[in-house]
Design an enzyme around this catalytic site. Structure first.
Site, PDB file in Angstrom:
ATOM      1  N   CYS A 240       0.803  -1.226   0.000  1.00  0.00           N
ATOM      2  CA  CYS A 240       0.000   0.000   0.000  1.00  0.00           C
ATOM      3  C   CYS A 240       0.836   1.276   0.000  1.00  0.00           C
ATOM      4  CB  CYS A 240      -0.956   0.016   1.185  1.00  0.00           C
ATOM      5  SG  CYS A 240      -0.142   0.231   2.793  1.00  0.00           S
TER       6      CYS A 240
ATOM      7  N   GLN B 219      -7.015  13.725   2.228  1.00  0.00           N
ATOM      8  CA  GLN B 219      -8.349  13.761   2.842  1.00  0.00           C
ATOM      9  C   GLN B 219      -8.271  13.124   4.226  1.00  0.00           C
ATOM     10  OE1 GLN B 219     -11.575  12.493   0.251  1.00  0.00           O
ATOM     11  NE2 GLN B 219     -10.807  13.722  -1.438  1.00  0.00           N
TER      12      GLN B 219
ATOM     13  N   GLY C 180      16.366  -7.842  -0.543  1.00  0.00           N
ATOM     14  CA  GLY C 180      15.270  -6.891  -0.337  1.00  0.00           C
ATOM     15  C   GLY C 180      14.199  -7.384   0.611  1.00  0.00           C
ATOM     16  N   ASN C 181      14.215  -8.702   0.919  1.00  0.00           N
ATOM     17  CA  ASN C 181      13.245  -9.313   1.829  1.00  0.00           C
ATOM     18  C   ASN C 181      11.816  -9.261   1.285  1.00  0.00           C
ATOM     19  OD1 ASN C 181      12.883 -10.746   4.315  1.00  0.00           O
ATOM     20  ND2 ASN C 181      11.902  -8.940   5.185  1.00  0.00           N
TER      21      ASN C 181
ATOM     22  N   ARG D   4       1.986  -9.511 -20.415  1.00  0.00           N
ATOM     23  CA  ARG D   4       1.453  -9.748 -19.079  1.00  0.00           C
ATOM     24  C   ARG D   4       0.060  -9.153 -19.024  1.00  0.00           C
ATOM     25  NH1 ARG D   4       1.527  -5.810 -14.939  1.00  0.00           N
ATOM     26  NH2 ARG D   4       2.167  -7.361 -13.404  1.00  0.00           N
TER      27      ARG D   4
ATOM     28  N   ARG E 270     -20.239   3.329   1.686  1.00  0.00           N
ATOM     29  CA  ARG E 270     -20.510   4.561   0.962  1.00  0.00           C
ATOM     30  C   ARG E 270     -21.532   4.346  -0.163  1.00  0.00           C
ATOM     31  NH1 ARG E 270     -15.286   7.996  -1.033  1.00  0.00           N
ATOM     32  NH2 ARG E 270     -16.157  10.087  -0.862  1.00  0.00           N
TER      33      ARG E 270
ATOM     34  N   GLU F 296     -21.198  10.904  -0.737  1.00  0.00           N
ATOM     35  CA  GLU F 296     -21.416   9.565  -1.291  1.00  0.00           C
ATOM     36  C   GLU F 296     -21.847   9.572  -2.752  1.00  0.00           C
ATOM     37  OE1 GLU F 296     -23.394   6.861   1.969  1.00  0.00           O
ATOM     38  OE2 GLU F 296     -24.261   8.864   2.079  1.00  0.00           O
TER      39      GLU F 296
END
Length: 1274
Positions: free
Chosen positions: A20, A84, A228-229, A390, A858, A1207
């Site tokens: 993320c 936001q 880099g794990n 891909r 929402r 919304e």
């Protein structure tokens, strides 16, 4: 990991798997040999602390703060309304900061690439991109100081435009942190020193040379090499894999070699994927084109593979040796005849990187004591053709569904195949080769006969079981031949045998990753009254109250609260069965190698009714120990039969039935010229707020008082539930919410459950309890938007006028009622959308199943019912042969009407929005252009659609509209505002401060908001339903008017005085400077016995037009342009409201086109993180995004004539859905597939591709295997 090393609140923990970007930091390293300093972004949640030895780590706090200086990146992002809820903002800042440290004037391609790995659920990305576009060096120069202190009431243009200043002109040597000299010395001194770190369970070793590394590998053959794990780290987190020894080889020069030989490139195995990309981008222009075909194919994959943070960490060697089936580079390296240089203590050797290596064959694999030192990537030849393909569920930063590398070598100056190699990933657990098929094609000419045979051979050689993990079996098989066909066309083009403009093949120029142009972001702002005082902020685009703090990381969220003395950590044990009786459960901690103090709290659950139901809780001294305790919890079940889908209507029980009817349905059908029947399926949606559910409970130690800090939309509900659970009065439970990192309805009912669990533990132990869900736990437990199944029967005349509709909607409520009764009520009440249907019957049911209980989201049912209605409207258009926009227009509400439940509706602004959108979007001219494009392109099609909207705001009960506020004026003239609304990212506090500023007639800088608390405002309603700013604004207005009225006598006596003088005088005269404001609420009523009532306070109208382009061979689509016209009336803060429209729209695009929740046949959810569940990213927003607020519109019942639009914009995302439908219809029409068809939601790449039926889809159709196979997912 690095995320937990230092207690700094700026670096956020969002998912724990590097998906993320919330935890992004900048890593800086010094290379003693080259004496170069490198800066790169990284996901701190994956970074082992030991790997950072001698590195400098810059968090968002190190970039700038309000206490010292605010960096231009932070300042611009705040002023351009680029945050936001703010939870993702520090990560956005750090990704851009790392880019600018390396490229002071980046290109737009570099900016979008830098943000590949950052997700935002609130903004829709447009203001973020606009902010960072200002650093591209385009625009006028200024001498303005970049690090001036930023006032929190700074005004910014709604368009987000900012004076464009080149970053290099803003930075001076003294204004950026230099690489610490002591780390330089450390790096130089420790070049030849082996580093060893020993923990309780693990040893970390970092050798300095290849010989030492090989000795370690010989000593510890099972020890993983960590660079880099990004792979081993995920295994440890997800699968609980434990490694006693880690070897960290990044300081070894031999593993970083980059050399250009006569035959190709040699790349060290420890080079990162970002470094590989940069190397190839430098090399390709310098070499003859015929030598770079493999390099260009690799570059094509590297530009979309993962996010920049992962590309900066992951190594080439790790990518190769982990051999993930969906790893995009391996097939290309294999078909390019790459060679691996291996080394061990016994010597060196080379092996080909081919299909046998990727399959793990013993005679072609590494030996346990060997490592990859480097990779040789050869130059391509003149008669070589190499391509890479891909297709993923998202265009960037998503694991491929299927990928491929293809190569063919021709005899010189002919089209005779001399050698051929095709590899596919994503078809099983390993990358596979179509070796036999290729061998049979050698000697053949490159023509259609060869293609036809090749497709059949490949499908025969590479098989997928109908039960294959990952599902999408027919789609994946289609991609095998679709990619092969694309390769065929590209090679034909290269052989100059085909005019590329040929209509049969047109649409397939060589694939190039497009750069997000973000060409037109026109956001029409409203004009305030010319006589309005300059200090009056209402109606102006005021920056978010916490915008700067978001960008500097100083905004505090629930889990950022500093550790409390003696606090314990809680983790929950959840059910692994969908429906079962619990036989027994116990905690076995004896296998743990060290002492763990844990407390087990059984919640009295005797029967579980869904996977993910909380069964019991474990409390320990640390979060790690609590999670280990959960892993040691053993539960024995007696399985019961589960019900999982709402399509099996006969098996279901219903929580409730809601019905409305108008007109005479039977007579309506009799008067129809034609009647159609059908059904629509709409999938659910995860909230995917960036901040997972979090609660901190702190007992006060006397009178059973307890402070509950919680991330929630409904603090009063949390207070009530905790009080009931502890059997104390509500007045003794104090709930606090500073801000919430996104909610979207998902934090209304669920946080109360988590707070109760934590409060019970706190009450038992007498110690503070901290409870924060991991991302996978949050997605497993909390439910989401209700999956929807609708049946319709619609009658209409030949001119497209609808005479009757009989509608039966069903929603999957899950295992408990939660908010499902209200959701099905809204589904029923809002199904008509923008259309006047004279004879209408709607019977809606909320269905009980053994899935996690679904909840508010929402839009609250309207996104499902609205899409359902627009789907059968589209079918009516197809059936009559009339344009869709004509069917919509002829049936639209006009002027004053009554809804099906007899509420009066003035549709004047609905028609205005429709016409304005038609005009602004240039709908008819663009529709003609789309049709012309489709005539000229066979394998790519465009589509365009325009959709109207009638959205009802608020709740259908008066008590849910009441609100209260408390306003204090202090003797220095400062003002403290508190109210019952909660800041979720929608800017409610900013608007409340604007209202207080106007009503008290004081500058905005005088007004402050602290937190929402049940101490200051009791019995507050939930912040939801787009009504929060409306009703709390009325309460704040009321309180301020009371205070202003008290001050009027003093002001009148001294009209020239200052505000501070008036307050001092008021205090001296014993005038109360505190007031409670109250708003009773909008009067609404809905009688379900009669099916009539005034169900909602008012309506918001809007319209959206979207244009898309689809790839008929893969199902991929590109959002080209969107125009939105929204009836926001007089916006209190147009910057905030436009941000809400944009963010909701992009969330709607996710709902309707890509976000897909998958469950196993046993009811276990597969999609539990950003790796398996894809929300829109930067690459998914329209290239041209235009938002207009309808001018000269008023809403007399609301404060300042505003409207709640938090919304409404989400439903308008379906304009993209219907634009895709339009493109698919063009495909089907061209291929002779006439008649109506239905597309279900989400309209994913799989559904788009399979709807574009052709010879390839027919090749792969599966028979039903007599129903003997067990499907992978429901």
């Amino acid at each position: 990991t690095a995320a937990f090393a230092v207690r700094l609140s700026g670096t956020k923990y969002g998912c724990g798997i590097g998906g993320c970007g919330a935890c992004t930091v900048m890593i800086s390293t010094y290379e003693p040999t080259s004496k170069k300093i490198m800066h790169y972004p990284a996901n701190s949640c994956l970074l082992p602390i030991c790997s950072l030895h001698s590195s400098a780590v810059t968090t968002v706090e190190g970039v700038g703060s309000t206490k010292t200086r605010v960096h231009p990146i932070q300042e611009r992002l705040a002023k351009c309304h680029g945050s936001q809820c703010g939870f993702c903002t520090p990560g956005m800042v750090m990704s851009m900061y790392a880019l600018l440290r390396n490229h002071p004037e980046p290109s737009m391609e570099q900016i979008t690439a830098a943000l590949d790995g950052n997700l935002c659920r609130c903004t829709g990305y447009r203001p973020i991109i606009d902010t960072y576009k200002s650093f591209t060096g385009v625009g006028r120069k200024t001498n303005r100081s970049p690090f001036s202190k930023v006032s929190t009431n700074f005004e910014c243009s709604v368009s987000g435009s900012l004076t464009k200043i080149r970053f290099s002109e803003l930075l001076y040597p003294t204004q950026e942190f230099i690489f610490p000299p002591e780390l330089m010395r450390m790096a130089q001194e420790q070049q030849k020193r082996t580093l060893v770190f020993r923990g309780e369970r693990t040893t970390w070793i970092s050798p300095t040379n290849l010989r030492e590394l090989l000795e370690l590998k010989a000593m510890y053959p099972k020890a993983p090499l960590i660079v880099g794990n990004t792979s081993v780290g995920l295994e440890m987190k997800r699968d609980g894999v434990h490694h006693p020894v880690f070897i960290h080889p990044t300081r070894i020069p031999d593993l970083h070699v980059v050399s250009n030989t006569n035959n190709g490139l040699v790349i060290g195995a420890a080079c990162s994927l970002a470094q590989l990309r940069d190397i190839l981008m430098k090399v390709v222009p310098e070499l003859p084109e015929e030598k770079t075909k493999i390099f260009r194919a690799l570059l094509q994959q590297l530009k979309t593979l993962a996010g920049e943070q992962i590309r900066s960490l992951a190594s080439l060697g790790g990518h190769i040796v982990s051999r993930g089936s969906t790893w995009d580079l391996n097939p290309v390296l294999a078909v390019g005849n790459s060679v691996l240089s291996l080394a061990s203590k016994d010597g060196t050797r080379q092996i080909p990187l081919n299909d046998q290596f990727l399959a793990g064959y013993e005679n072609a694999d590494l030996k346990p004591k060997e490592i990859i030192v480097s990779v040789f990537i050869p130059y391509s030849k003149k008669d070589d053709f190499v391509s890479a393909f891909r297709q993923a569920e998202r265009r960037r930063n998503a694991v491929s569904v299927v990928n491929s590398g293809m190569r063919v070598l021709f005899k010189p100056n002919t089209d005779i195949i001399m050698d051929m190699n095709i590899l596919y990933g994503g078809t099983g657990p390993i990358t596979v080769s179509a070796r036999k098929s290729c061998q049979r094609l050698i000697g053949r000419q490159w023509n259609e006969q060869m293609l036809d045979e090749a497709c059949k051979l490949v499908l025969g050689e590479i098989s997928l079981s109908p039960s294959a993990p990952g599902g999408k079996v027919e789609y994946r098989r289609t991609l095998l031949v679709s990619f092969l066909f694309k390769f065929y066309l590209e090679v034909l083009y290269g052989l100059n045998k085909m005019a590329w403009e040929s209509p049969n093949w047109n649409g397939y120029e060589h694939s190039v990753v497009s750069v997000l142009s973000l060409g037109y972001h026109i956001l029409i702002k409203q004009d305030v009254d010319p006589v309005q005082p300059p200090q009056d902020p209402v109606g102006r685009p005021i920056m978010h109250q916490s915008g700067v703090k978001h960008a500097t990381g100083e905004a505090v969220y629930c889990n950022d609260i500093r550790a409390v003395d003696e606090e314990l950590f809680l983790a929950v044990v959840t059910s692994s069965r969908a429906h079962a009786k619990i036989v027994t459960y116990y905690l076995n901690i004896t296998p743990l190698p060290y002492t763990v103090t844990v407390h087990l709290y059984v919640l009295g659950v005797l029967q579980v009714i869904c996977v993910g139901q909380i069964v019991c809780a474990v409390v320990a001294e640390s979060a790690v120990q609590a999670k280990q305790g959960v892993e040691k919890m053993k539960i024995e079940y007696e399985d019961l039969e589960p019900i999982l889908t709402i399509e099996v209507i006969s098996q279901l029980s219903f929580f409730c039935l809601k019905k409305i009817e108008q007109g005479n349905i039977e007579e309506g059908f009799k008067s129809a010229d034609e009647i159609i029947e059908g059904e629509i399926h709409i999938g659910g949606q995860e909230h995917f707020y960036l901040e997972t559910n979090s609660v901190l409970v702190v007992p006060r130690g006397e009178d059973n008082e307890m402070d509950v800090h919680v991330s929630t939309q409904d603090a009063a509900r949390v207070q009530e539930f905790v009080a009931l659970a502890l059997d104390v009065q509500s007045s003794k439970i104090m709930c606090h919410t500073k801000r919430v990192g996104g909610a979207f309805g998902g934090k209304i009912t669920k946080p109360a459950i988590f707070a109760v669990v934590a409060a019970v533990a706190a009450n038992k132990t007498g110690r503070p309890i901290r409870f924060t869900l991991e991302r996978d736990e949050d997605m497993l437990i909390t439910g989401g938007r209700h999956p929807f199944f609708g049946k319709y029967k619609v009658g209409f005349t030949n001119d497209g006028r609808i005479t009757a509709a009989d509608i039966e909607p069903y929603i999957n409520a899950g295992c408990t009622l939660d908010d499902s009764e209200m959701v099905i009520e809204y589904v029923v009440l809002k199904t008509d959308n923008a259309y006047k249907i004279p004879n209408l019957r709607i019977r809606g049911r909320a269905c009980k199943t053994n899935l996690p209980s679904n909840t508010a989201f929402r839009g609250f049912g309207f996104p499902q019912s609205g899409l359902f209605t627009e789907s059968w409207i589209t079918t009516v258009a197809t059936q009559t042969g009339l344009p869709q926009e004509k069917i919509r227009e002829i049936n639209m509400y006009k002027e004053v009407n009554l809804t099906p439940f007899k509420e009066e509706l003035d549709a004047t602004n609905l028609v205005k929005c429709w016409k304005e959108c038609m005009e602004k979007s240039e709908y008819y001219s663009r529709k003609t252009a789309v049709e012309e494009f489709n005539k000229q392109n066979y394998w790519k099609k465009k589509g365009i659609a325009i959709i109207p909207m009638k959205f009802s705001v608020g709740f259908n009960a008066t008590q849910y509209h009441q609100a209260a506020a408390l306003v204090h004026i202090y003797t220095d003239g400062s003002v403290l505002v508190t109210h019952g609304g909660i800041e979720l990212g929608q800017g409610i506090h900013t608007k409340m401060l604007q209202i207080a500023s106007r009503e008290l007639k004081v500058p905005l800088s005088y007004v402050h908001f602290c937190e929402t608390s049940t101490i200051t405002v009791p019995n507050a309603i939930v912040t939801a339903g787009s009504i929060g700013s409306d009703v709390n604004g009325k309460a704040v207005q009321n309180a301020c008017q009371i205070l202003r009225k008290r001050l009027e006598p003093i002001i009148n006596k001294n009209p020239e005085g200052k505000w501070e003088d008036w307050i001092t005088e008021a205090y001296d005269q014993s005038v109360s400077l505190s007031a409670t404001g109250y708003f009773r609420g909008y009067m609404v009523n809905m009688n379900w016995d009669t099916g009539e009532g005034q169900a909602f306070p008012y309506f918001v109208f809007g319209a959206a037009c979207s244009e898309v382009e689809i790839d008929c061979l893969t199902g991929d689509h590109k959002n080209i342009r969107t125009d939105i016209v929204m009836d926001a009336c007089f916006s209190i803060n147009p910057a905030v409201d436009i941000g809400q429209i944009e963010g909701a729209f992009v969330q709607g695009v996710g709902l309707y086109t890509m976000e897909e929740i998958k469950f196993s046949p046993e009811g276990e959810q597969y999609t539990l993180g950003p790796d398996t569940y894809k929300i829109p990213a930067v690459c998914d927003i329209p290239e041209q995004f235009r938002v207009y607020l309808l001018p000269n519109s008023r809403n007399p019942i609301a404060i300042y004539s505003a409207k709640g639009i938090g919304e409404a914009g989400l439903f308008l995302g379906c304009s993209v859905f219907f634009a895709i439908w339009d493109a698919v219809a063009a495909v089907r029409k061209e291929r002779g597939l006439t008649g109506t068809f239905t597309l279900n939601s989400p309209l994913t790449i799989e559904r788009i591709r399979m709807a574009c039926a052709d010879n390839f889809t027919e090749m792969v159709r599966l028979d039903d295997h007599n129903g003997l196979f067990w499907p992978w997912n429901l």
